[in-house]
Motif scaffolding. Structure first.
Motif, PDB file in Angstrom:
ATOM      1  N   GLU A   1       0.822  -1.221   0.000  1.00 15.45           N
ATOM      2  CA  GLU A   1       0.000   0.000   0.000  1.00 15.45           C
ATOM      3  C   GLU A   1       0.850   1.262   0.000  1.00 15.45           C
ATOM      4  O   GLU A   1       0.375   2.344  -0.349  1.00 15.45           O
ATOM      5  N   TRP A   2       2.119   1.139   0.433  1.00 15.47           N
ATOM      6  CA  TRP A   2       3.042   2.292   0.400  1.00 15.47           C
ATOM      7  C   TRP A   2       4.078   2.144  -0.698  1.00 15.47           C
ATOM      8  O   TRP A   2       4.787   3.078  -1.012  1.00 15.47           O
ATOM      9  N   ASN A   3       4.223   0.926  -1.216  1.00 14.55           N
ATOM     10  CA  ASN A   3       5.213   0.615  -2.246  1.00 14.55           C
ATOM     11  C   ASN A   3       6.646   0.777  -1.744  1.00 14.55           C
ATOM     12  O   ASN A   3       7.556   1.067  -2.517  1.00 14.55           O
ATOM     13  N   VAL A   4       6.854   0.618  -0.452  1.00 11.58           N
ATOM     14  CA  VAL A   4       8.192   0.660   0.153  1.00 11.58           C
ATOM     15  C   VAL A   4       8.252  -0.380   1.271  1.00 11.58           C
ATOM     16  O   VAL A   4       7.236  -0.943   1.666  1.00 11.58           O
ATOM     17  N   ASN A   5       9.482  -0.615   1.793  1.00 13.87           N
ATOM     18  CA  ASN A   5       9.656  -1.542   2.903  1.00 13.87           C
ATOM     19  C   ASN A   5       9.402  -0.860   4.245  1.00 13.87           C
ATOM     20  O   ASN A   5       9.672   0.344   4.403  1.00 13.87           O
ATOM     21  N   LEU A   6       8.884  -1.618   5.189  1.00 11.87           N
ATOM     22  CA  LEU A   6       8.816  -1.198   6.590  1.00 11.87           C
ATOM     23  C   LEU A   6       9.943  -1.919   7.314  1.00 11.87           C
ATOM     24  O   LEU A   6       9.995  -3.150   7.325  1.00 11.87           O
ATOM     25  N   ILE A   7      10.854  -1.142   7.898  1.00 10.77           N
ATOM     26  CA  ILE A   7      12.054  -1.705   8.514  1.00 10.77           C
ATOM     27  C   ILE A   7      11.985  -1.581  10.028  1.00 10.77           C
ATOM     28  O   ILE A   7      11.710  -0.499  10.556  1.00 10.77           O
ATOM     29  N   VAL A   8      12.221  -2.690  10.720  1.00  9.80           N
ATOM     30  CA  VAL A   8      12.493  -2.666  12.151  1.00  9.80           C
ATOM     31  C   VAL A   8      14.017  -2.701  12.269  1.00  9.80           C
ATOM     32  O   VAL A   8      14.641  -3.710  11.944  1.00  9.80           O
ATOM     33  N   PRO A   9      14.638  -1.598  12.689  1.00  7.56           N
ATOM     34  CA  PRO A   9      16.100  -1.513  12.623  1.00  7.56           C
ATOM     35  C   PRO A   9      16.784  -2.219  13.785  1.00  7.56           C
ATOM     36  O   PRO A   9      16.245  -2.308  14.880  1.00  7.56           O
ATOM     37  N   VAL A  10      17.993  -2.704  13.508  1.00 10.32           N
ATOM     38  CA  VAL A  10      18.843  -3.225  14.548  1.00 10.32           C
ATOM     39  C   VAL A  10      20.058  -2.303  14.737  1.00 10.32           C
ATOM     40  O   VAL A  10      20.731  -2.347  15.751  1.00 10.32           O
ATOM     41  N   ASP A  11      20.293  -1.452  13.716  1.00  9.68           N
ATOM     42  CA  ASP A  11      21.378  -0.488  13.818  1.00  9.68           C
ATOM     43  C   ASP A  11      21.125   0.649  12.844  1.00  9.68           C
ATOM     44  O   ASP A  11      20.553   0.435  11.763  1.00  9.68           O
ATOM     45  N   ILE A  12      21.519   1.840  13.219  1.00  4.50           N
ATOM     46  CA  ILE A  12      21.394   3.009  12.358  1.00  4.50           C
ATOM     47  C   ILE A  12      22.531   3.962  12.702  1.00  4.50           C
ATOM     48  O   ILE A  12      22.755   4.276  13.877  1.00  4.50           O
ATOM     49  N   VAL A  13      23.260   4.406  11.679  1.00  8.32           N
ATOM     50  CA  VAL A  13      24.396   5.299  11.909  1.00  8.32           C
ATOM     51  C   VAL A  13      24.460   6.324  10.780  1.00  8.32           C
ATOM     52  O   VAL A  13      23.994   6.065   9.668  1.00  8.32           O
ATOM     53  N   PRO A  14      25.043   7.495  11.039  1.00 14.21           N
ATOM     54  CA  PRO A  14      25.236   8.479   9.970  1.00 14.21           C
ATOM     55  C   PRO A  14      26.249   7.958   8.959  1.00 14.21           C
ATOM     56  O   PRO A  14      27.232   7.316   9.329  1.00 14.21           O
ATOM     57  N   VAL A  15      25.996   8.194   7.687  1.00 11.73           N
ATOM     58  CA  VAL A  15      26.933   7.821   6.632  1.00 11.73           C
ATOM     59  C   VAL A  15      27.077   8.998   5.680  1.00 11.73           C
ATOM     60  O   VAL A  15      26.262   9.926   5.671  1.00 11.73           O
ATOM     61  N   ALA A  16      28.134   8.964   4.886  1.00 15.14           N
ATOM     62  CA  ALA A  16      28.359  10.043   3.926  1.00 15.14           C
ATOM     63  C   ALA A  16      27.257  10.024   2.885  1.00 15.14           C
ATOM     64  O   ALA A  16      26.889   8.974   2.363  1.00 15.14           O
ATOM     65  N   GLY A  17      26.743  11.180   2.569  1.00 15.19           N
ATOM     66  CA  GLY A  17      25.675  11.268   1.578  1.00 15.19           C
ATOM     67  C   GLY A  17      25.262  12.695   1.367  1.00 15.19           C
ATOM     68  O   GLY A  17      25.809  13.614   1.979  1.00 15.19           O
ATOM     69  N   ALA A  18      24.274  12.910   0.484  1.00 16.85           N
ATOM     70  CA  ALA A  18      23.803  14.262   0.191  1.00 16.85           C
ATOM     71  C   ALA A  18      23.108  14.849   1.414  1.00 16.85           C
ATOM     72  O   ALA A  18      22.490  14.125   2.196  1.00 16.85           O
ATOM     73  N   PRO A  19      23.189  16.163   1.629  1.00 17.51           N
ATOM     74  CA  PRO A  19      22.518  16.796   2.770  1.00 17.51           C
ATOM     75  C   PRO A  19      21.008  16.757   2.613  1.00 17.51           C
ATOM     76  O   PRO A  19      20.479  16.675   1.507  1.00 17.51           O
ATOM     77  N   ALA A  20      20.321  16.808   3.753  1.00 15.24           N
ATOM     78  CA  ALA A  20      18.859  16.796   3.733  1.00 15.24           C
ATOM     79  C   ALA A  20      18.335  18.127   3.243  1.00 15.24           C
ATOM     80  O   ALA A  20      18.972  19.162   3.409  1.00 15.24           O
ATOM     81  N   PRO A  21      17.151  18.132   2.608  1.00 17.75           N
ATOM     82  CA  PRO A  21      16.523  19.403   2.233  1.00 17.75           C
ATOM     83  C   PRO A  21      16.280  20.265   3.461  1.00 17.75           C
ATOM     84  O   PRO A  21      16.154  19.764   4.580  1.00 17.75           O
ATOM     85  N   ALA A  22      16.178  21.568   3.252  1.00 19.11           N
ATOM     86  CA  ALA A  22      16.036  22.490   4.382  1.00 19.11           C
ATOM     87  C   ALA A  22      14.695  22.340   5.072  1.00 19.11           C
ATOM     88  O   ALA A  22      14.573  22.535   6.270  1.00 19.11           O
ATOM     89  N   THR A  23      13.671  22.012   4.338  1.00 18.96           N
ATOM     90  CA  THR A  23      12.334  21.894   4.919  1.00 18.96           C
ATOM     91  C   THR A  23      11.732  20.562   4.535  1.00 18.96           C
ATOM     92  O   THR A  23      12.113  19.934   3.550  1.00 18.96           O
ATOM     93  N   GLN A  24      10.738  20.144   5.315  1.00 14.14           N
ATOM     94  CA  GLN A  24      10.034  18.888   5.067  1.00 14.14           C
ATOM     95  C   GLN A  24       8.653  19.187   4.523  1.00 14.14           C
ATOM     96  O   GLN A  24       7.936  20.028   5.060  1.00 14.14           O
ATOM     97  N   PRO A  25       8.230  18.522   3.416  1.00 15.75           N
ATOM     98  CA  PRO A  25       6.889  18.765   2.885  1.00 15.75           C
ATOM     99  C   PRO A  25       5.828  18.490   3.935  1.00 15.75           C
ATOM    100  O   PRO A  25       5.957  17.585   4.735  1.00 15.75           O
ATOM    101  N   MET A  26       4.791  19.316   3.931  1.00 12.22           N
ATOM    102  CA  MET A  26       3.702  19.188   4.896  1.00 12.22           C
ATOM    103  C   MET A  26       2.983  17.871   4.711  1.00 12.22           C
ATOM    104  O   MET A  26       2.738  17.438   3.604  1.00 12.22           O
ATOM    105  N   GLU A  27       2.660  17.217   5.839  1.00  9.26           N
ATOM    106  CA  GLU A  27       1.880  15.985   5.804  1.00  9.26           C
ATOM    107  C   GLU A  27       0.507  16.254   6.406  1.00  9.26           C
ATOM    108  O   GLU A  27       0.369  17.030   7.329  1.00  9.26           O
ATOM    109  N   ALA A  28      -0.520  15.595   5.864  1.00  5.10           N
ATOM    110  CA  ALA A  28      -1.859  15.725   6.430  1.00  5.10           C
ATOM    111  C   ALA A  28      -1.929  14.935   7.720  1.00  5.10           C
ATOM    112  O   ALA A  28      -1.310  13.893   7.865  1.00  5.10           O
TER     113      ALA A  28
END
Length: 239
Positions: free
Chosen positions: A199-226
């Motif tokens: 229904e979302w066309n993406v995976n739902l992840i239950v994480p066991v680890d999460i760390v910062p990695v090199a990559g593009a910076p995040a956009p300055a603002t987040q699109p509004m959600e209903a």
């Protein structure tokens, strides 16, 4: 009390049918010779047969079209009036069926959501080898829909190049603080459990680890959600 000399009779037939029988008995025969009363009575029998079926199997489209034809004819006014009432009756029944169908679909979706959310989280001892690659990468975004109040606490993992969700990340007691501290950062996620959500066309992840990695910076603002949790907001949140 009854007025002397007047006999009151109560009909045991359905209200619409009794009106049309009474009116047709005194009406002038149709110029075309067509027996509108007989056609109406046959339709009434068909409606009763359709109502006897389970709600999900009922289909009044063909019957409604026939009643509409009876309502449009101008040779028998009583039959036309009764047919208009039946058209409205069947329209109301169809609306009720649509509501019941929507409730049934929502119930199925709710049960599937609960089934996934109630699956046991992995224990820390089952953590995968950290030398393996990331299961997903992207900018971690807080969800304004799945806030943890009336819904599970989820985060979106967004591809900064396209600003579309590549996965949802579910919070865990062990990683709740760490996840919150990495919002708007580009991260790599290792999954202890990962389920594709059509229904979302993406995976739902239950994480066991999460760390910062090199990559593009995040956009300055987040699109509004209903705010409401609906299929539309879930679809919008993927983008």
């Amino acid at each position: 009390s009854n007025t002397p000399g007047i006999i009151r009779r109560e009909s045991s037939k359905p209200r619409v049918s009794s009106v049309t029988h009474s009116a047709s008995a005194t009406a002038t025969p149709a110029a075309s010779g067509h027996n509108w009363q007989q056609e109406f009575d046959l339709l009434e029998a068909d409606v009763k047969m359709e109502l006897a079926k389970p709600i999900g199997e009922r289909n009044f489209d063909a019957l409604t079209a026939k009643y509409q034809a009876l309502a449009a004819q101008n040779e028998d006014d009583a039959i036309a009036a009764a047919a208009k009432i039946r058209v409205e009756n069947l329209s109301n029944i169809n609306r009720q069926k649509d509501v019941l169908d929507a409730i049934e679909r929502a119930d199925r979706l709710f049960k599937s959501e609960i089934d996934i959310m109630n699956r046991p989280l992995p224990s820390p001892a089952s953590q995968p080898n950290k030398d393996r690659g990331w299961d997903a990468q992207g900018v971690l975004k807080a969800s304004w829909v799945f806030t943890g109040l009336n819904t599970p606490k989820l985060y979106r993992l967004v591809n900064p190049a396209t600003d579309t969700a590549v996965a949802y990340v579910q919070t865990t007691p062990e990683l709740a603080e760490k996840l919150e501290g990495m919002v708007d950062r580009y991260v790599g996620v290792r999954a202890a459990q990962m389920n594709f959500r059509p229904e979302w066309n993406v995976n739902l992840i239950v994480p066991v680890d999460i760390v910062p990695v090199a990559g593009a910076p995040a956009p300055a603002t987040q699109p509004m959600e209903a705010a409401p949790l609906t299929a539309a907001t879930q679809h919008d949140e993927e983008k």
